[in-house]
Design an enzyme around this catalytic site. Structure first.
Site, PDB file in Angstrom:
ATOM      1  N   HIS A 401       0.863  -1.174   0.000  1.00 34.93           N
ATOM      2  CA  HIS A 401       0.000   0.000   0.000  1.00 34.93           C
ATOM      3  C   HIS A 401       0.901   1.225   0.000  1.00 34.93           C
ATOM      4  O   HIS A 401       2.111   1.114   0.229  1.00 34.93           O
ATOM      5  CB  HIS A 401      -0.849  -0.059   1.278  1.00 34.93           C
ATOM      6  CG  HIS A 401      -2.003   0.890   1.336  1.00 34.93           C
ATOM      7  ND1 HIS A 401      -2.873   1.097   0.288  1.00 34.93           N
ATOM      8  CD2 HIS A 401      -2.450   1.687   2.367  1.00 34.93           C
ATOM      9  CE1 HIS A 401      -3.808   1.953   0.665  1.00 34.93           C
ATOM     10  NE2 HIS A 401      -3.565   2.337   1.912  1.00 34.93           N
ATOM     11  N   ASN A 426      -4.483   8.060   5.117  1.00 35.31           N
ATOM     12  CA  ASN A 426      -4.803   6.911   4.273  1.00 35.31           C
ATOM     13  C   ASN A 426      -5.719   7.369   3.143  1.00 35.31           C
ATOM     14  O   ASN A 426      -6.033   8.555   3.032  1.00 35.31           O
ATOM     15  CB  ASN A 426      -5.460   5.816   5.130  1.00 35.31           C
ATOM     16  CG  ASN A 426      -5.352   4.438   4.502  1.00 35.31           C
ATOM     17  OD1 ASN A 426      -4.900   4.292   3.373  1.00 35.31           O
ATOM     18  ND2 ASN A 426      -5.777   3.425   5.225  1.00 35.31           N
TER      19      ASN A 426
END
Length: 468
Positions: A401, A426
């Site tokens: 990620h 995020n």
């Protein structure tokens, strides 16, 4: 006058007749309704009349209860060949066996399901088998209530919770659709690091947050949905902040991840994953427009077919700058300015070097490995827990990620321990974690978050400094 009165009487007669006919039709509708037991009593053992203490004489339409999407009655008017009685009307109100054999099924919760009836339990489908037993799939779910409880009852420094957008997804789907940064090749991972040297005696603060040093220039996190495009979202997020900071607030664009997802197609896979080095190359050579001009289309993993075509192209206009050759895909705005950056550079993995870069030049991009418990993060200082180690291998999954690091800090725990952490944004929307952000252990390369960190400069000329 007489003709007028006669007409009124005739009108009243017709209206009265229609009302009576409507009432009779309403009554007939109930009289002729297909019996619940003929279409299949799905809750043959359900106690409706008994629980409500209802056994009405005659016809009382209010003597009824909701029944699995329809209505059943507990009045004696329902006791006819074609019945809309509640399942327990006969034995509760009349003391006789029901005039139909009870349908065999499985009890699950407060409901009874017929044989071969199905029920979704989080990400697993359960089926009522012939022997009245539930048989469920055994897929690990992205939202794992047992793990949530174990984390919250343990001493891990952070809290877990159910993020509703993840409910019903398998762990495999979470890894496949909610991340989307392809681990860089060895040649990219080995790119030269730019070392930041602290001045003699220089002491970095114990806490720093980019939004406090540069108010109104640090953008809030977006939501990539079930598009495996963190490579585009994190790149656009860091570039947005850096362009805003380096232009001293004269330009404050929230850059478009969709522009990257649809137009950066060289060795990239859009919502099926992409490379960070390719994303930065595109931002440098082609540039992107704002998110308002080219909004995220929100493609989901369930959708088949090709990715959305590129709706925004640019051309050179001298001195390395570019301009859009098309109008914005969002027809409500005309601001199709192209924003670019200089070549991205890699930082050293020492926490102090990352901290100094962040404090001087703005948020940075970081690669990280996401494990199964990270999806459950609700607040606190995250570190990967060992809770899945005692479970089968399919419960232990991870994928690559990328996120935006925005600051750092320290926290003293009740037991006296001091935990150092990074704060990061995020791309799972503002309802996940701490308003879309999270904190993670600092200085120990937790989840590889300090192993590959990138910075960049916004391409800002003097002519841009008067532009908003």
């Amino acid at each position: 006058m007489w003709q007028c009165s006669l007409g009124l009487l005739l009108l009243l007669f017709l209206l009265t007749g229609q009302v009576a006919l409507g009432a009779r039709r309403g009554r007939w509708r109930r009289e002729l309704a297909p019996g619940l037991h003929l279409s299949g009593i799905r809750d043959a053992d359900g106690q409706y009349c008994k629980k409500q203490g209802m056994c009405c004489t005659g016809r009382i339409d209010d003597c009824s209860l909701p029944y699995l999407g329809t209505t059943c009655y507990c009045d004696s008017f329902c006791n006819r060949n074609v019945s809309d009685c509640c399942p327990d009307f006969w034995d509760t109100c009349l003391g006789v066996p029901p005039p139909f054999p009870p349908i065999q099924g499985c009890t699950h919760g407060d409901r009874i399901y017929p044989v071969f009836g199905t029920y979704w339990d989080n990400c697993n489908r359960c089926t009522c088998q012939e022997k009245r037993q539930w048989e469920c799939d055994k897929e690990p779910c992205l939202v794992d209530p047992d793990m949530i409880n174990a984390i919250n009852q343990g001493d891990y420094g952070w809290q877990a919770g159910n993020h509703s957008a993840f409910w019903g997804m398998t762990l495999d789907e979470g890894i496949r659709y909610r991340l989307g940064t392809i681990r860089p090749s060895s040649s990219v991972m080995n790119m030269n690091e730019i070392y930041t040297v602290l001045a003699p005696g220089e002491v970095l603060p114990t806490a720093f947050e980019a939004s406090e040093k540069w108010p109104n220039l640090i953008h809030e996190p977006l939501d990539q949905g079930n598009c495996a495009g963190s490579w585009a979202f994190s790149t656009a997020a860091v570039a947005s902040d850096r362009v805003s900071i380096h232009s001293m607030g004269h330009m404050t664009p929230l850059l478009s991840p969709q522009n990257l997802l649809s137009c950066d197609t060289l060795h990239q896979q859009g919502c099926r994953g992409g490379h960070l080095d390719g994303a930065w190359w595109f931002l440098r050579r082609r540039g992107v427009v704002s998110d308002h001009c080219y909004p995220f289309s929100g493609r989901e993993q369930a959708e088949a077919g090709p990715a959305p075509p590129c709706m925004m192209h640019s051309r050179a206009m001298g001195r390395g700058k570019r301009q859009a050759t098309r109008r914005c895909p969002n027809s409500h705005t005309d601001a199709n300015d192209i924003y670019q950056v200089t070549p991205a550079y890699r930082l050293g993995s020492d926490e102090k070097e990352i901290m100094k870069e962040l404090m001087e030049n703005g948020p940075v991009q970081a690669l990280m490995e996401v494990h199964e418990d990270f999806f459950l993060y609700k607040g606190g200082i995250y570190s990967h827990t060992p809770l899945s180690m005692a479970r089968p291998e399919q419960y232990r999954r991870h994928g690559t990620h990328s996120v935006k690091i925005t600051g750092w800090g320290e926290e003293t725990l009740p037991d006296g321990r001091t935990l150092k952490y990074w704060t990061a944004a995020n791309s799972w929307g503002p309802s996940w974690g701490e308003r879309g952000h999270f904190r993670i252990l600092r200085g120990s390369n937790e989840c590889d978050i300090e192993s590959f960190v990138l910075g960049v400069w916004g391409r800002v000329g003097m002519e841009d400094m008067g532009h908003r």
